[in-house]
Write a protein that holds these residues in place. Structure first.
Motif, PDB file in Angstrom:
ATOM      1  N   ILE A  18       0.840  -1.204   0.000  1.00  0.00           N
ATOM      2  CA  ILE A  18       0.000   0.000   0.000  1.00  0.00           C
ATOM      3  C   ILE A  18       0.874   1.252   0.000  1.00  0.00           C
ATOM      4  O   ILE A  18       0.631   2.198  -0.758  1.00  0.00           O
ATOM      5  N   ARG A  19       1.890   1.256   0.850  1.00  0.00           N
ATOM      6  CA  ARG A  19       2.785   2.427   0.920  1.00  0.00           C
ATOM      7  C   ARG A  19       3.563   2.601  -0.375  1.00  0.00           C
ATOM      8  O   ARG A  19       3.725   3.717  -0.862  1.00  0.00           O
ATOM      9  N   ARG A  20       4.017   1.530  -0.949  1.00  0.00           N
ATOM     10  CA  ARG A  20       4.747   1.600  -2.218  1.00  0.00           C
ATOM     11  C   ARG A  20       3.850   2.133  -3.320  1.00  0.00           C
ATOM     12  O   ARG A  20       4.216   3.013  -4.079  1.00  0.00           O
ATOM     13  N   ASP A  21       2.643   1.593  -3.403  1.00  0.00           N
ATOM     14  CA  ASP A  21       1.713   2.032  -4.448  1.00  0.00           C
ATOM     15  C   ASP A  21       1.321   3.501  -4.294  1.00  0.00           C
ATOM     16  O   ASP A  21       1.053   4.181  -5.281  1.00  0.00           O
ATOM     17  N   ALA A  22       1.296   3.989  -3.060  1.00  0.00           N
ATOM     18  CA  ALA A  22       0.975   5.400  -2.835  1.00  0.00           C
ATOM     19  C   ALA A  22       2.112   6.311  -3.289  1.00  0.00           C
ATOM     20  O   ALA A  22       1.881   7.478  -3.625  1.00  0.00           O
ATOM     21  N   GLN A  23       3.323   5.790  -3.319  1.00  0.00           N
ATOM     22  CA  GLN A  23       4.485   6.580  -3.723  1.00  0.00           C
ATOM     23  C   GLN A  23       4.710   6.596  -5.233  1.00  0.00           C
ATOM     24  O   GLN A  23       5.384   7.469  -5.748  1.00  0.00           O
ATOM     25  N   VAL A  24       4.157   5.620  -5.935  1.00  0.00           N
ATOM     26  CA  VAL A  24       4.375   5.485  -7.374  1.00  0.00           C
ATOM     27  C   VAL A  24       3.098   5.911  -8.101  1.00  0.00           C
ATOM     28  O   VAL A  24       2.049   5.308  -7.923  1.00  0.00           O
ATOM     29  N   THR A  25       3.210   6.971  -8.901  1.00  0.00           N
ATOM     30  CA  THR A  25       2.040   7.464  -9.633  1.00  0.00           C
ATOM     31  C   THR A  25       2.382   7.625 -11.109  1.00  0.00           C
ATOM     32  O   THR A  25       3.530   7.875 -11.478  1.00  0.00           O
ATOM     33  N   ALA A  26       1.348   7.515 -11.918  1.00  0.00           N
ATOM     34  CA  ALA A  26       1.498   7.711 -13.365  1.00  0.00           C
ATOM     35  C   ALA A  26       0.168   8.229 -13.905  1.00  0.00           C
ATOM     36  O   ALA A  26      -0.886   7.728 -13.529  1.00  0.00           O
ATOM     37  N   HIS A  27       0.249   9.242 -14.752  1.00  0.00           N
ATOM     38  CA  HIS A  27      -0.972   9.732 -15.395  1.00  0.00           C
ATOM     39  C   HIS A  27      -0.633  10.328 -16.759  1.00  0.00           C
ATOM     40  O   HIS A  27       0.504  10.702 -17.033  1.00  0.00           O
ATOM     41  N   THR A  28      -1.652  10.382 -17.590  1.00  0.00           N
ATOM     42  CA  THR A  28      -1.484  10.841 -18.970  1.00  0.00           C
ATOM     43  C   THR A  28      -2.384  12.030 -19.233  1.00  0.00           C
ATOM     44  O   THR A  28      -3.532  12.054 -18.804  1.00  0.00           O
ATOM     45  N   GLU A  29      -1.835  12.982 -19.963  1.00  0.00           N
ATOM     46  CA  GLU A  29      -2.595  14.152 -20.399  1.00  0.00           C
ATOM     47  C   GLU A  29      -2.585  14.186 -21.924  1.00  0.00           C
ATOM     48  O   GLU A  29      -1.516  14.117 -22.547  1.00  0.00           O
ATOM     49  N   LYS A  30      -3.770  14.266 -22.516  1.00  0.00           N
ATOM     50  CA  LYS A  30      -3.867  14.347 -23.967  1.00  0.00           C
ATOM     51  C   LYS A  30      -3.785  15.815 -24.369  1.00  0.00           C
ATOM     52  O   LYS A  30      -4.599  16.631 -23.947  1.00  0.00           O
ATOM     53  N   ARG A  31      -2.808  16.148 -25.225  1.00  0.00           N
ATOM     54  CA  ARG A  31      -2.647  17.535 -25.661  1.00  0.00           C
ATOM     55  C   ARG A  31      -3.212  17.773 -27.052  1.00  0.00           C
ATOM     56  O   ARG A  31      -3.696  18.850 -27.350  1.00  0.00           O
ATOM     57  N   ASP A  32      -3.097  16.762 -27.889  1.00  0.00           N
ATOM     58  CA  ASP A  32      -3.581  16.877 -29.259  1.00  0.00           C
ATOM     59  C   ASP A  32      -3.899  15.459 -29.748  1.00  0.00           C
ATOM     60  O   ASP A  32      -3.753  14.496 -28.998  1.00  0.00           O
ATOM     61  N   GLU A  33      -4.291  15.349 -31.015  1.00  0.00           N
ATOM     62  CA  GLU A  33      -4.687  14.049 -31.546  1.00  0.00           C
ATOM     63  C   GLU A  33      -3.597  12.990 -31.398  1.00  0.00           C
ATOM     64  O   GLU A  33      -3.852  11.860 -31.026  1.00  0.00           O
ATOM     65  N   LYS A  34      -2.368  13.323 -31.676  1.00  0.00           N
ATOM     66  CA  LYS A  34      -1.256  12.368 -31.563  1.00  0.00           C
ATOM     67  C   LYS A  34      -0.172  12.917 -30.652  1.00  0.00           C
ATOM     68  O   LYS A  34       1.021  12.762 -30.905  1.00  0.00           O
ATOM     69  N   ASP A  35      -0.611  13.543 -29.568  1.00  0.00           N
ATOM     70  CA  ASP A  35       0.337  14.127 -28.621  1.00  0.00           C
ATOM     71  C   ASP A  35      -0.158  13.903 -27.199  1.00  0.00           C
ATOM     72  O   ASP A  35      -1.122  14.528 -26.756  1.00  0.00           O
ATOM     73  N   TYR A  36       0.487  12.986 -26.505  1.00  0.00           N
ATOM     74  CA  TYR A  36       0.158  12.662 -25.124  1.00  0.00           C
ATOM     75  C   TYR A  36       1.397  12.897 -24.272  1.00  0.00           C
ATOM     76  O   TYR A  36       2.513  12.600 -24.690  1.00  0.00           O
ATOM     77  N   VAL A  37       1.193  13.416 -23.076  1.00  0.00           N
ATOM     78  CA  VAL A  37       2.290  13.592 -22.130  1.00  0.00           C
ATOM     79  C   VAL A  37       2.036  12.663 -20.951  1.00  0.00           C
ATOM     80  O   VAL A  37       0.995  12.749 -20.291  1.00  0.00           O
ATOM     81  N   THR A  65       3.265  11.428 -17.300  1.00  0.00           N
ATOM     82  CA  THR A  65       4.050  11.813 -16.134  1.00  0.00           C
ATOM     83  C   THR A  65       4.194  10.595 -15.233  1.00  0.00           C
ATOM     84  O   THR A  65       3.195  10.002 -14.816  1.00  0.00           O
ATOM     85  N   LEU A  66       5.431  10.228 -14.951  1.00  0.00           N
ATOM     86  CA  LEU A  66       5.765   9.077 -14.113  1.00  0.00           C
ATOM     87  C   LEU A  66       6.515   9.602 -12.896  1.00  0.00           C
ATOM     88  O   LEU A  66       7.476  10.356 -13.040  1.00  0.00           O
ATOM     89  N   GLU A  67       6.073   9.199 -11.697  1.00  0.00           N
ATOM     90  CA  GLU A  67       6.680   9.778 -10.501  1.00  0.00           C
ATOM     91  C   GLU A  67       6.806   8.766  -9.374  1.00  0.00           C
ATOM     92  O   GLU A  67       5.893   7.994  -9.103  1.00  0.00           O
ATOM     93  N   MET A  68       7.975   8.801  -8.751  1.00  0.00           N
ATOM     94  CA  MET A  68       8.192   8.159  -7.447  1.00  0.00           C
ATOM     95  C   MET A  68       8.367   9.323  -6.483  1.00  0.00           C
ATOM     96  O   MET A  68       9.380  10.028  -6.542  1.00  0.00           O
ATOM     97  N   LYS A  69       7.364   9.562  -5.651  1.00  0.00           N
ATOM     98  CA  LYS A  69       7.370  10.742  -4.778  1.00  0.00           C
ATOM     99  C   LYS A  69       8.668  10.838  -3.996  1.00  0.00           C
ATOM    100  O   LYS A  69       9.165   9.867  -3.465  1.00  0.00           O
ATOM    101  N   ASP A  70       9.213  12.035  -3.952  1.00  0.00           N
ATOM    102  CA  ASP A  70      10.446  12.366  -3.237  1.00  0.00           C
ATOM    103  C   ASP A  70      11.685  11.665  -3.793  1.00  0.00           C
ATOM    104  O   ASP A  70      12.735  11.680  -3.165  1.00  0.00           O
TER     105      ASP A  70
END
Length: 178
Positions: free
Chosen positions: A109-128, A130-135
């Protein structure tokens, strides 16, 4: 179906639930509780566990907290007292397994809370992505498809520590000597 294990009666399942929950430092989901308890003993099944858990909720041995997306559960003072009084009714090996199982789930649970990933769509073929290990570190990558973004998210969530080590190794390598 023949089941092998020490825990067979509803009362023993309740004692196991309470014992497992005494090791939890914070409220957890029902899935986490099931994971902890079923890892300890093979003498009972999911439905017996669910029925015993419901009775502990009704008797105020366990408290339900409504979270953002899921309900979370924690042991009450009444539940702690009951677990302490009946601790010896469970075999030592089961109590030891309960502690190890709770620690395993807490780490996850603690490990999963520290590891996050999300995607933002900017355009039709442009996604950003973000991959993060907190701290520890964060990285953003541009990709061209939603499926590629999803693959990056899944791989990072499963293997964040290895990815971090590989990235660190690559960035600290002495390229001038090659």
């Amino acid at each position: 179906m023949i089941r092998y294990g020490f825990i067979r009666t509803k009362d023993e399942i309740k004692f196991l639930l309470l014992t497992c929950m005494t090791y939890l430092p914070f409220p957890v989901s029902y899935d986490a509780i099931v994971d902890i308890c079923t890892w300890c003993d093979d003498g009972f099944g999911y439905f017996e566990l669910t029925e015993a858990f419901s009775e502990l909720l009704e008797s105020d041995h366990v408290d339900r907290l409504t979270g953002d997306s899921d309900d979370l559960f924690s042991i009450t003072e009444k539940g702690r007292e009951t677990a302490q009084v009946f601790a010896t009714r469970l075999p030592y090996t089961v109590r030891e397994s309960a502690e190890l199982s709770a620690l395993r789930v807490i780490r996850k649970i603690r490990r999963d809370a520290q590891v996050t990933a999300h995607t933002e769509k900017r355009d039709e073929k442009d996604y950003v992505v973000t991959l993060e290990m907190k701290d520890v570190f964060s990285i953003q990558m541009n990709v061209v498809s939603e499926s590629q973004a999803s693959l990056l998210e899944q791989n990072f969530k499963k293997h964040a520590e290895n990815i971090y080590q590989d990235l660190l190794s690559t960035l600290t390598r002495n390229y001038d000597e090659e």
